[in-house]
Scaffold this active site. Structure first.
Site, PDB file in Angstrom:
ATOM      1  N   ARG A   1       0.803  -1.106  -0.002  1.00  0.00           N
ATOM      2  CA  ARG A   1       0.003  -0.014   0.022  1.00  0.00           C
ATOM      3  C   ARG A   1       0.914   1.156   0.050  1.00  0.00           C
ATOM      4  O   ARG A   1       0.834   2.231   0.690  1.00  0.00           O
ATOM      5  CB  ARG A   1      -0.936  -0.112   1.101  1.00  0.00           C
ATOM      6  CG  ARG A   1      -2.215   0.685   0.618  1.00  0.00           C
ATOM      7  CD  ARG A   1      -3.183   0.500   2.017  1.00  0.00           C
ATOM      8  NE  ARG A   1      -3.917  -0.751   2.332  1.00  0.00           N
ATOM      9  CZ  ARG A   1      -3.970  -1.202   3.438  1.00  0.00           C
ATOM     10  NH1 ARG A   1      -3.638  -0.744   4.504  1.00  0.00           N
ATOM     11  NH2 ARG A   1      -4.328  -2.575   3.644  1.00  0.00           N
TER      12      ARG A   1
ATOM     13  N   ARG B   1      -3.069   6.636   0.291  1.00  0.00           N
ATOM     14  CA  ARG B   1      -3.628   7.854   1.152  1.00  0.00           C
ATOM     15  C   ARG B   1      -2.718   8.602   2.063  1.00  0.00           C
ATOM     16  O   ARG B   1      -2.786   9.565   2.428  1.00  0.00           O
ATOM     17  CB  ARG B   1      -4.844   7.430   2.066  1.00  0.00           C
ATOM     18  CG  ARG B   1      -6.010   7.195   1.196  1.00  0.00           C
ATOM     19  CD  ARG B   1      -7.340   6.405   2.128  1.00  0.00           C
ATOM     20  NE  ARG B   1      -6.592   5.345   2.434  1.00  0.00           N
ATOM     21  CZ  ARG B   1      -7.344   4.505   3.353  1.00  0.00           C
ATOM     22  NH1 ARG B   1      -8.687   4.892   3.903  1.00  0.00           N
ATOM     23  NH2 ARG B   1      -7.089   3.264   3.861  1.00  0.00           N
TER      24      ARG B   1
ATOM     25  N   ARG C   1      -6.242  11.870  -6.933  1.00  0.00           N
ATOM     26  CA  ARG C   1      -7.404  11.260  -6.937  1.00  0.00           C
ATOM     27  C   ARG C   1      -8.789  11.893  -6.568  1.00  0.00           C
ATOM     28  O   ARG C   1      -9.899  11.467  -6.319  1.00  0.00           O
ATOM     29  CB  ARG C   1      -7.278  10.069  -5.770  1.00  0.00           C
ATOM     30  CG  ARG C   1      -7.088   8.909  -6.536  1.00  0.00           C
ATOM     31  CD  ARG C   1      -7.800   7.587  -5.926  1.00  0.00           C
ATOM     32  NE  ARG C   1      -9.236   7.669  -5.412  1.00  0.00           N
ATOM     33  CZ  ARG C   1      -9.832   7.274  -4.471  1.00  0.00           C
ATOM     34  NH1 ARG C   1      -9.178   6.385  -3.882  1.00  0.00           N
ATOM     35  NH2 ARG C   1     -11.130   7.188  -4.381  1.00  0.00           N
TER      36      ARG C   1
ATOM     37  N   ASP D   1      -6.686  -2.795  -7.309  1.00  0.00           N
ATOM     38  CA  ASP D   1      -7.513  -3.273  -6.089  1.00  0.00           C
ATOM     39  C   ASP D   1      -7.933  -4.889  -6.234  1.00  0.00           C
ATOM     40  O   ASP D   1      -8.143  -5.113  -7.571  1.00  0.00           O
ATOM     41  CB  ASP D   1      -8.660  -2.485  -5.425  1.00  0.00           C
ATOM     42  CG  ASP D   1      -9.352  -2.982  -4.372  1.00  0.00           C
ATOM     43  OD1 ASP D   1      -9.102  -2.221  -3.166  1.00  0.00           O
ATOM     44  OD2 ASP D   1     -10.080  -3.733  -4.247  1.00  0.00           O
TER      45      ASP D   1
ATOM     46  N   TYR E   1     -15.392 -12.295  -0.145  1.00  0.00           N
ATOM     47  CA  TYR E   1     -15.967 -10.953  -0.222  1.00  0.00           C
ATOM     48  C   TYR E   1     -17.643 -11.355  -1.052  1.00  0.00           C
ATOM     49  O   TYR E   1     -18.576 -10.713  -0.567  1.00  0.00           O
ATOM     50  CB  TYR E   1     -15.413  -9.911  -1.166  1.00  0.00           C
ATOM     51  CG  TYR E   1     -14.473  -9.144  -0.401  1.00  0.00           C
ATOM     52  CD1 TYR E   1     -14.896  -8.153   0.531  1.00  0.00           C
ATOM     53  CD2 TYR E   1     -13.209  -9.053  -0.437  1.00  0.00           C
ATOM     54  CE1 TYR E   1     -14.016  -7.418   1.210  1.00  0.00           C
ATOM     55  CE2 TYR E   1     -12.192  -8.226   0.292  1.00  0.00           C
ATOM     56  CZ  TYR E   1     -12.726  -7.326   1.053  1.00  0.00           C
ATOM     57  OH  TYR E   1     -11.925  -6.632   1.915  1.00  0.00           O
TER      58      TYR E   1
END
Length: 322
Positions: free
Chosen positions: A5, A9, A18, A54, A132
């Site tokens: 990652r 962010r 973004r 992702d 998921y």
């Protein structure tokens, strides 16, 4: 060294780029995905880039109704829990090169810009994708998925086989477009015991990794909470095993028989600790990792969003000095 990652962010340039763009839309914009992938390489001088994407991107490309909701994570339009539900997934058709074009283009753009720095392609493992789909979104214990694998093993097998085909095609497309390595993330495999993993998950993971077995790339397999299944995760076809922050690397090396290169496993929580504490921890990780036949220094999970990017750069400098 690289960070899981590492594009995300924690970087102000990422947040600026973004702004106003949904996560999956950013992943499927070749120009944006490429630029985001390159940002941490420029800033931190890491030794590899990992393609910005992702794990649910291949589901979206296949036609599954999935969104990534801020503060929640991937959410399905409807859960997949019956044989009929799985049949409807089959009806969506395979992931063709045409469907995969945004990913292939993004990877090719990135490889061209990186020069000698390698790019890692990645995909979610079949169990995590299936979890998921069955749960309909994030879950703490994946009860519905674990119930399905025992209550209706044929439907579970059909679902994970479909997930293996989709994620394998996604991984292969990245390698064919120029990625130099391939990583399979089984984010939720730590919810399983060894017997369940071996019987109900490993065959699909092996099938996913087999999609790139004929290509000249090393394959990395990583999951969180997977200390008890590391050898089984390697044995599905991985060349390198990622270790999370819970297990010291010298112990991971012992459990793997001293024959498997490792990736990991700086504790992400310590990125916010005083520098002397973090430095001592990084040095300890590198020392323990030296006992393995190879060591890719990384975190034991992803970079927390609130991390100071300058700390990440400082960690890279320290590791390179060692």
């Amino acid at each position: 060294m690289w960070f899981m990652r590492q594009a995300g962010r924690s970087l102000p340039e990422y947040r600026a780029l973004r702004a106003g763009t949904a996560m999956l839309d950013a992943c499927l914009d070749p120009e944006m995905a490429s630029e985001i992938t390159l940002q941490p390489v420029r800033r931190h001088d890491v030794d590899a880039a990992i393609f910005f994407s992702d794990i649910v991107v291949p589901l979206r490309l296949a036609g599954v109704d999935v969104e990534i909701k801020p503060g929640v994570g991937p959410v399905m339009g409807a859960p997949v829990r019956t044989a009929a539900d799985v049949a409807r997934l089959r009806d969506l058709g395979p992931l063709t090169p045409e469907r995969l074009a945004p990913v292939s283009e993004g990877v090719a753009r990135t490889v061209a810009a990186l020069g000698s720095t390698p790019l890692i392609g990645f995909a979610g493992a079949p169990f995590t994708l299936a979890a998921y789909l069955v749960e309909g979104g994030p879950s703490r214990d994946h009860l519905a998925a674990r119930t399905l694998m025992h209550a209706d093993p044929q439907t579970w097998t059909d679902l994970t086989s479909w997930a293996a085909e989709v994620t394998g095609a996604f991984l292969r497309a990245q390698v064919l477009a120029g990625a130099s390595a391939a990583q399979l993330f089984d984010s939720w495999a730590g919810s399983l015991g060894l017997a369940d993993y071996t019987a109900h998950v490993a065959p699909a993971s092996a099938r996913a990794l087999a999609a790139v077995a004929d290509l000249d790339v090393r394959k990395v397999h990583f999951g969180t909470g997977t200390s008890e299944i590391l050898a089984a995760m390697r044995d599905v076809g991985a060349d390198v095993v990622g270790v999370d922050y819970r297990l010291p690397l010298d112990e991971a090396n012992r459990r793997l028989g001293g024959s498997t290169p490792l990736q990991g496993n700086i504790d992400p929580a310590l990125l916010a600790a005083p520098w002397p504490v973090l430095e001592a921890h990084v040095r300890d990780v590198v020392e323990r990792g030296a006992q393995a036949p190879g060591h890719v220094v990384n975190l034991g999970h992803g970079v927390p969003p609130e991390t100071d990017p300058d700390v990440l750069t400082r960690v890279v400098t320290l590791v390179h000095s060692l």
